[in-house]
Design an enzyme around this catalytic site. Structure first.
Site, PDB file in Angstrom:
ATOM      1  N   THR A 377       1.785   7.728  -8.159  1.00  0.00           N
ATOM      2  CA  THR A 377       1.736   6.840  -6.995  1.00  0.00           C
ATOM      3  C   THR A 377       3.082   6.969  -6.280  1.00  0.00           C
ATOM      4  O   THR A 377       4.094   7.283  -6.901  1.00  0.00           O
ATOM      5  CB  THR A 377       1.523   5.379  -7.448  1.00  0.00           C
ATOM      6  OG1 THR A 377       0.347   5.319  -8.263  1.00  0.00           O
ATOM      7  CG2 THR A 377       1.347   4.423  -6.283  1.00  0.00           C
ATOM      8  N   ASN A 397      -3.464   7.962  -8.896  1.00  0.00           N
ATOM      9  CA  ASN A 397      -3.430   7.130 -10.103  1.00  0.00           C
ATOM     10  C   ASN A 397      -2.286   7.534 -11.022  1.00  0.00           C
ATOM     11  O   ASN A 397      -1.193   7.038 -10.871  1.00  0.00           O
ATOM     12  CB  ASN A 397      -4.760   7.075 -10.843  1.00  0.00           C
ATOM     13  CG  ASN A 397      -4.742   5.955 -11.883  1.00  0.00           C
ATOM     14  OD1 ASN A 397      -3.903   5.058 -11.794  1.00  0.00           O
ATOM     15  ND2 ASN A 397      -5.617   5.996 -12.854  1.00  0.00           N
ATOM     16  N   ASP A 419      -8.760   3.029 -13.261  1.00  0.00           N
ATOM     17  CA  ASP A 419      -8.284   1.707 -12.825  1.00  0.00           C
ATOM     18  C   ASP A 419      -9.386   0.648 -12.923  1.00  0.00           C
ATOM     19  O   ASP A 419      -9.127  -0.544 -12.786  1.00  0.00           O
ATOM     20  CB  ASP A 419      -7.729   1.766 -11.393  1.00  0.00           C
ATOM     21  CG  ASP A 419      -6.212   1.970 -11.382  1.00  0.00           C
ATOM     22  OD1 ASP A 419      -5.596   1.922 -12.464  1.00  0.00           O
ATOM     23  OD2 ASP A 419      -5.643   2.173 -10.303  1.00  0.00           O
ATOM     24  N   GLY A 472       1.827   1.588 -11.295  1.00  0.00           N
ATOM     25  CA  GLY A 472       0.686   0.836 -11.826  1.00  0.00           C
ATOM     26  C   GLY A 472       1.013  -0.654 -11.790  1.00  0.00           C
ATOM     27  O   GLY A 472       1.573  -1.158 -10.805  1.00  0.00           O
TER      28      GLY A 472
HETATM   29  N1  GLY Z   1      -3.533   3.658  -9.508  1.00  0.00           N
HETATM   30  C1  GLY Z   1      -2.466   2.742  -9.437  1.00  0.00           C
HETATM   31  C2  GLY Z   1      -2.863   1.498  -8.734  1.00  0.00           C
HETATM   32  O1  GLY Z   1      -3.593   1.554  -7.775  1.00  0.00           O
HETATM   33  O2  GLY Z   1      -2.476   0.447  -9.162  1.00  0.00           O
END
Ligand code: GLY
Length: 569
Positions: A377, A397, A419, A472
């Protein structure tokens, strides 16, 4: 409290930090000693985790583009320069706050394919990591549609113009950054062997800083989009190749899924912290709700009196994080599929009830799990001369997403399906616990819950702060701490971004404590009953801009943990 941004010199900061450490045992950390002064700009600012992306934004601003044009150019370029983090094979959120006061949230999150189902990962014989790597991990990518929508609705430039820097970067090549190369070296050899097309396209030898990486196939894809528009990604030859690649790797993504993809225009989430207005991203992100829920709880504490980095402040904030993340696990998901109690979670009386549950010792909750760092990310922040602001977080992700690269087009596909609550009795790659009654179970066409939190802060209606992060669930706590460091603890924006962070996500039940927190802080937290795990860094990267309310001057802070750049005009 709301001081102008005050750039200071690193030596002053180091001295102050050392004095604090000496005089106040268990109550302070050394503010990141090596952090330089923030970049400054009289009119505009771009901050991103890669110099080329920042330069792409600056090039577009100089050429007459606005903040949206610059953010779109920077995002496409970041997808080339840091393909392990974001790109056209993934999704993103844009929070746009215009100088005239209007604000928009563009949701270009991936969706589950039509053939997805709640128990699709509980099928006998399926690899245990099916939601993480390979074709079944892939959600329908939203980035191209979202960036095109942003440009069409709020930009002044053509798609062809804003794509030019990213096409150059793909065709001429980009030097690997030190952080990026280190992240790449951590990819297990067996995963590279399992996905040979990704190994070929993504891993130039030697995997070290300054090795040039060229991506001519991705350049071809970007040229096609520049010439024919976003539908060239979702229909025809490119869409067929994307679906074929996902299915060849065991997935269910179809050309119909791609043709049906639509970004959503949503109302930004609005909350307050003391006299500030905080705009952040609504569901299907948990980012804004969880950030605002924690802020509402800690607003009732005397954080200033406790002091930045003190065990007292860390305890109080970590307990609030724990409570808000417990709510996240049950209540949050795609608002198009479930009723999400946003107002109830952000209600002041509810915050007071949660606050009353926070005592001097750590509340005991069960849980186990693990978490991988997030290199999948990236965030960028832009402010233009008119005062328009964009906070954009993009993602595939986790690092290198699904590891499926589309032959002939060099597009690395996301693993956003992880997710969702893929395993209700287990945890996902971030260690986030599943539950059967979660609002975030898989369903066809549904968006998986995100933690991305592109955020804009206003004071008396005037722009003060733009930020976001990767990481994340750690995104939420990284943005929270940057905001508290800046507004509550009077750090300048570079100090606020650089200061060591901590993180609690309810499960696993432990505080992650980054880098330079004082040793006696750790023992004081243990004495309160916390399990504490030290980490070198939390693998978050906050890219922030602060605006001085008196002079209008802009201060840009790239996270020193990454390879980024802030540039002002
Ligand atoms: N894939 C990381 C998020 O959207 O939190």
């Amino acid at each position: 409290m709301h001081h102008p941004a005050r750039p200071r010199f690193a030596t002053t900061r180091l001295l102050a930090g050392l004095l604090c450490t000496a005089l106040l045992p268990a109550s302070a950390f050394v503010v990141h000693a090596a952090s330089p002064a923030p970049a400054t700009g009289a009119r505009a600012m771009v901050v991103s985790p890669h110099a080329l992306a920042t330069e792409a934004g600056i090039e577009v601003l100089k050429d007459g583009g606005n903040a949206v044009d610059a953010a779109v150019a920077a995002a496409f370029t970041l997808g080339v320069a840091q393909p392990q983090s974001m790109g056209i094979g993934g999704g993103l959120f844009l929070l746009i706050r215009l100088a005239d006061g209007r604000a928009f949230a563009i949701d270009a999150r991936e969706t589950a394919p039509a053939a997805a189902s709640e128990d699709m990962y509980q099928v006998e014989g399926l690899p245990k990591d099916a939601s993480r790597y390979g074709g079944l991990a892939v959600g329908v990518p939203g980035a191209v549609a979202g960036l095109a929508l942003a440009l069409e609705t709020h930009g002044v430039m053509s798609l062809e113009r804003v794509l030019a820097p990213s096409i150059r970067a793909a065709e001429e090549g980009v030097a690997l950054g030190a952080y990026q190369a280190a992240l790449m070296r951590r990819v297990p050899a067996e995963r590279r062997a399992r996905f040979p097309e990704t190994a070929r396209v993504q891993f130039p030898e030697p995997v070290m800083a300054d090795t040039i990486k060229r991506q001519p196939e991705l350049g071809r894809a970007l040229r096609r989009i520049a010439k024919r528009g976003p539908r060239a990604f979702y229909e025809g030859e490119m869409a067929e190749a994307i679906a074929r690649a996902a299915r060849a790797a065991g997935g269910v993504l179809s050309v119909e899924d791609l043709a049906a993809y639509q970004p959503r225009l949503r109302e930004p989430l609005r909350g307050t912290f003391r006299n500030l207005e905080v705009l952040s991203f609504p569901p299907p992100s948990s980012g804004g709700v969880t950030l605002l829920e924690i802020l509402k709880v800690v607003e009732g504490f005397d954080l200033r009196g406790m002091g930045a980095g003190s065990s007292e402040a860390i305890h109080a904030i970590a307990e609030a994080m724990k409570l808000a993340f417990a709510d996240r696990a049950l209540h949050l998901g795609d608002p198009d599929f479930a009723s999400i109690p946003v107002e109830a979670l952000l209600d002041a009386d509810y915050a007071a009830k949660l606050r009353a549950r926070i005592g001097p010792r750590a509340a005991q909750v069960e849980g186990s799990g693990y978490a991988v760092p997030d290199g999948g990310t990236a965030h960028l922040s832009v402010v233009d001369a008119a005062g328009n602001a964009v906070a954009l977080t993009g993602t595939i992700n986790t690092t290198f997403g699904s590891f499926v690269t589309v032959p002939g087009w060099g597009i690395l596909l996301n693993n956003q399906m992880d997710d969702f609550v893929a395993d209700p009795d287990g945890v996902n790659l971030y260690g986030l616990a599943g539950r059967r009654d979660s609002a975030n179970r898989v369903a066809p066409g549904k968006r998986p819950l995100s933690s991305m939190a592109p955020t804009v802060v206003l004071e008396d209606g005037a722009l003060r702060f733009v930020a976001g992060s990767n990481g994340g669930p750690r995104i939420i706590t990284a943005v929270l701490l940057t905001l508290l460091n800046y507004f509550e603890w009077d750090m300048d924006i570079m100090e606020a971004v650089s200061a060591p962070r901590f993180h609690h996500q309810w499960r696993p039940d432990r505080i992650l404590l980054e880098g330079a927190h004082a040793a006696d802080v750790e023992s004081a937290l243990r004495a309160r009953g916390h399990e504490v795990k030290r980490v070198d860094e939390l693998i978050t990267g906050v890219e922030a801009i602060a605006r001085d309310p008196l002079t209008g001057r802009l201060y840009g802070a790239p996270d020193p943990r990454r390879d980024g750049l802030a540039r002002g005009l």
